[in-house]
Design a protein around this motif. Structure first.
Motif, mmCIF file in Angstrom:
data_model
loop_
_atom_site.group_PDB
_atom_site.id
_atom_site.type_symbol
_atom_site.label_atom_id
_atom_site.label_comp_id
_atom_site.label_asym_id
_atom_site.label_seq_id
_atom_site.Cartn_x
_atom_site.Cartn_y
_atom_site.Cartn_z
ATOM 1 N N CYS A 1 0.838 -1.328 0.083
ATOM 2 C CA CYS A 1 -0.016 0.016 0.021
ATOM 3 C C CYS A 1 0.851 1.161 -0.008
ATOM 4 C CB CYS A 1 -1.091 -0.155 1.216
ATOM 5 S SG CYS A 1 -0.117 0.056 2.870
ATOM 6 N N GLU A 2 2.097 1.376 0.636
ATOM 7 C CA GLU A 2 2.911 2.476 0.776
ATOM 8 C C GLU A 2 3.251 2.953 -0.653
ATOM 9 O OE1 GLU A 2 2.998 4.088 3.398
ATOM 10 O OE2 GLU A 2 2.694 2.689 5.061
ATOM 11 N N ALA A 3 3.506 1.810 -1.790
ATOM 12 C CA ALA A 3 3.728 2.292 -3.130
ATOM 13 C C ALA A 3 2.885 3.365 -3.971
ATOM 14 C CB ALA A 3 3.991 0.923 -3.894
ATOM 15 N N GLU A 4 1.821 3.575 -3.317
ATOM 16 C CA GLU A 4 0.808 4.514 -4.309
ATOM 17 C C GLU A 4 1.493 5.534 -4.844
ATOM 18 O OE1 GLU A 4 -3.621 6.823 -3.785
ATOM 19 O OE2 GLU A 4 -2.727 5.779 -2.068
ATOM 20 N N PRO A 5 2.445 6.370 -4.347
ATOM 21 C CA PRO A 5 2.821 7.578 -4.793
ATOM 22 C C PRO A 5 3.668 7.132 -6.235
ATOM 23 C CG PRO A 5 3.271 7.872 -2.514
ATOM 24 C CD PRO A 5 2.719 6.377 -2.781
ATOM 25 N N GLY A 6 4.087 6.052 -6.451
ATOM 26 C CA GLY A 6 5.017 5.730 -7.646
ATOM 27 C C GLY A 6 4.280 4.394 -8.188
ATOM 28 N N PHE A 7 3.275 3.894 -7.831
ATOM 29 C CA PHE A 7 2.797 2.806 -8.631
ATOM 30 C C PHE A 7 2.309 3.083 -9.783
ATOM 31 C CE2 PHE A 7 -0.338 -0.539 -9.411
ATOM 32 C CZ PHE A 7 0.430 -1.794 -9.136
ATOM 33 N N LEU B 1 10.238 -0.344 -12.258
ATOM 34 C CA LEU B 1 10.218 -0.604 -10.897
ATOM 35 C C LEU B 1 11.070 0.434 -9.951
ATOM 36 C CD1 LEU B 1 8.597 -2.933 -11.772
ATOM 37 C CD2 LEU B 1 9.666 -4.350 -9.822
ATOM 38 N N VAL B 2 12.256 0.766 -10.493
ATOM 39 C CA VAL B 2 12.859 1.531 -9.769
ATOM 40 C C VAL B 2 12.510 2.941 -10.147
ATOM 41 C CG1 VAL B 2 15.362 2.742 -9.717
ATOM 42 C CG2 VAL B 2 15.073 0.316 -9.746
ATOM 43 N N GLU B 3 11.895 3.242 -11.293
ATOM 44 C CA GLU B 3 11.323 4.612 -11.323
ATOM 45 C C GLU B 3 10.235 4.883 -10.259
ATOM 46 O OE1 GLU B 3 8.631 6.964 -14.908
ATOM 47 O OE2 GLU B 3 10.096 5.400 -15.688
ATOM 48 N N GLY B 4 9.240 3.904 -10.375
ATOM 49 C CA GLY B 4 8.097 4.132 -9.440
ATOM 50 C C GLY B 4 8.509 4.153 -8.146
ATOM 51 N N ILE B 5 9.403 3.364 -7.507
ATOM 52 C CA ILE B 5 9.666 3.405 -6.027
ATOM 53 C C ILE B 5 10.578 4.750 -5.856
ATOM 54 C CG2 ILE B 5 12.089 2.417 -5.941
ATOM 55 C CD1 ILE B 5 10.766 0.375 -4.005
ATOM 56 N N GLY B 6 11.143 5.349 -6.807
ATOM 57 C CA GLY B 6 11.740 6.446 -6.720
ATOM 58 C C GLY B 6 10.828 7.771 -6.087
ATOM 59 N N GLY C 1 -0.952 -10.769 11.955
ATOM 60 C CA GLY C 1 -1.492 -9.522 11.981
ATOM 61 C C GLY C 1 -2.902 -9.450 12.498
ATOM 62 N N ARG C 2 -3.266 -8.197 13.127
ATOM 63 C CA ARG C 2 -4.733 -8.040 13.696
ATOM 64 C C ARG C 2 -5.798 -7.907 12.442
ATOM 65 N NH1 ARG C 2 -1.106 -5.479 16.994
ATOM 66 N NH2 ARG C 2 -1.234 -3.674 15.962
ATOM 67 N N ALA C 3 -5.182 -7.325 11.288
ATOM 68 C CA ALA C 3 -6.250 -6.880 10.297
ATOM 69 C C ALA C 3 -5.591 -6.955 9.029
ATOM 70 C CB ALA C 3 -7.024 -5.540 10.494
ATOM 71 N N PRO C 4 -6.196 -7.386 8.040
ATOM 72 C CA PRO C 4 -5.792 -7.312 6.663
ATOM 73 C C PRO C 4 -4.850 -5.745 6.382
ATOM 74 C CG PRO C 4 -7.903 -8.298 6.509
ATOM 75 C CD PRO C 4 -7.727 -7.507 7.851
ATOM 76 N N VAL C 5 -4.037 -6.087 5.457
ATOM 77 C CA VAL C 5 -3.475 -4.761 4.930
ATOM 78 C C VAL C 5 -3.765 -4.752 3.424
ATOM 79 C CG1 VAL C 5 -1.537 -4.984 6.691
ATOM 80 C CG2 VAL C 5 -1.099 -6.081 4.347
ATOM 81 N N SER C 6 -3.421 -3.488 2.917
ATOM 82 C CA SER C 6 -3.915 -3.408 1.650
ATOM 83 C C SER C 6 -2.632 -3.329 0.601
ATOM 84 C CB SER C 6 -4.771 -1.896 1.235
ATOM 85 O OG SER C 6 -3.774 -0.691 1.832
ATOM 86 N N TYR C 7 -2.761 -3.511 -0.639
ATOM 87 C CA TYR C 7 -1.669 -3.616 -1.645
ATOM 88 C C TYR C 7 -2.464 -3.108 -2.944
ATOM 89 C CZ TYR C 7 -3.980 -8.004 -3.170
ATOM 90 O OH TYR C 7 -4.582 -8.877 -3.757
ATOM 91 N N TRP C 8 -1.513 -2.775 -3.741
ATOM 92 C CA TRP C 8 -1.730 -2.569 -5.355
ATOM 93 C C TRP C 8 -1.477 -3.704 -6.227
ATOM 94 C CZ3 TRP C 8 -4.547 1.791 -6.717
ATOM 95 C CH2 TRP C 8 -4.746 2.867 -5.676
#
Length: 307
Positions: free
Chosen positions: A7-13, A30-35, A281-288
């Motif tokens: 989920c933290e990847a949203e700014p670059g996904f 992938l390197v471009e997005g994570i930047g 984990g106590r709850a599901p986490v989100s992903y893209w």
């Protein structure tokens, strides 16, 4: 093609999606997005928005793996460097080594034309000192940081504050797969600590013949179990994606000592299937997730793994 990220990847996904659509190879896309994630101060576990170590210094980690050549570049505990995933790619392309750490990694960044970045976000500095100040008596505050740090490590180290390394897994139009990671690590970690993010086989692994995997959250567990490699190796041995992820998850759950916590496994296979499971984990986490059949990338929830 496929792109999977936490989920933290949203700014670059979306940048990585655009690059893949344009024919960019998996590693570079992938390197471009994570930047973009590393540069976003709103992401509080990566790059400029991340958290410092115990003595208030930023040390960032990253890893890059080309699934076709199985070449790897990784950097750890790097000071004054924002685009650490790009630096890891330079290690992979320009050096005979797999990993550089600390001052050596920063020296290589200088040689490679990377500017020296101011990494400590003002809010991170404030929160860090507020917590530390409450643990130190006046004499210790006057001497800090020139005092033994180990006695404070359990009291101040905060893995819960930083729950997500950023992980990108992808396959391009030519069938090449890649894995890229980036993180600032646990908040207030002991200086020099490396988690699983820059460790090939633990925090990330890619093999274009079979699949790719990456882990977030408690790297102290996935390093002990080589979890990312375990997923891909299981597919190499003939297990399907679901069986491979579940086998690696069950192996993690056999750990009974040491620091134990939540782990999220992200995985894709060579056919374009994906799986994201959350352990302890106590709850599901989100992903893209994105594939060419989708009109737009979708944000979904992980499964809660049941042993």
């Amino acid at each position: 093609m496929i792109l999977l990220a936490n989920c933290e990847a949203e700014p670059g996904f979306f940048h990585s999606v655009t690059a893949l659509k344009a024919g960019t190879g998996a590693v570079d896309a992938l390197v471009e997005g994570i930047g973009h994630v590393e540069a976003d101060p709103a992401v509080r576990s990566v790059g400029y928005g991340g958290w410092p170590n115990m003595i208030g210094e930023m040390e960032c980690d990253a890893g890059v793996m080309d699934g076709t050549t199985r070449e790897v570049g990784a950097v750890g505990a790097v000071p004054r460097t924002l685009p650490v995933a790009r630096l890891a790619r330079e290690v992979m392309r320009r050096l005979p080594h797999v990993m550089l750490t600390g001052a050596g990694a920063r020296r290589f960044a200088d040689e490679s034309g990377f500017i020296s970045d101011e990494m400590l976000h003002p809010d991170s500095a404030r929160v860090w000192w507020d917590k530390l100040e409450g643990l130190l008596d006046p004499a210790q505050r006057a001497a800090f940081p020139d005092l033994p740090l180990a006695p404070f490590s359990k009291a101040i180290t905060d893995p819960e504050r930083v729950r997500d390394t950023t992980v990108f897994l992808g396959r391009d139009s030519g069938g090449d797969m890649a894995a890229v990671t980036s993180t600032s690590g646990w908040a207030w970690k002991y200086p020099g600590r490396l988690g699983d993010s820059p460790i090939p086989g633990a925090g990330f692994y890619a093999d274009s013949r079979f699949g790719a995997a990456a882990c977030t959250h408690t790297g102290e567990m996935t390093m002990r179990s080589a979890t990312a490699h375990a997923v891909v190796h299981a597919m190499q041995l003939g297990l399907d994606l679901d069986q491979a992820v579940e086998a690696a998850a069950r192996d993690l759950l056999t750990l009974e000592t040491g620091f134990l916590g939540e782990v999220v496994i992200h995985a894709i296979d060579a056919t374009g299937r994906h799986r994201v499971v959350n352990l302890l984990g106590r709850a599901p986490v989100s992903y893209w997730i994105w594939t060419p059949e989708m009109a737009e990338p979708e944000r979904r929830l992980s499964e809660q793994f049941q042993s």
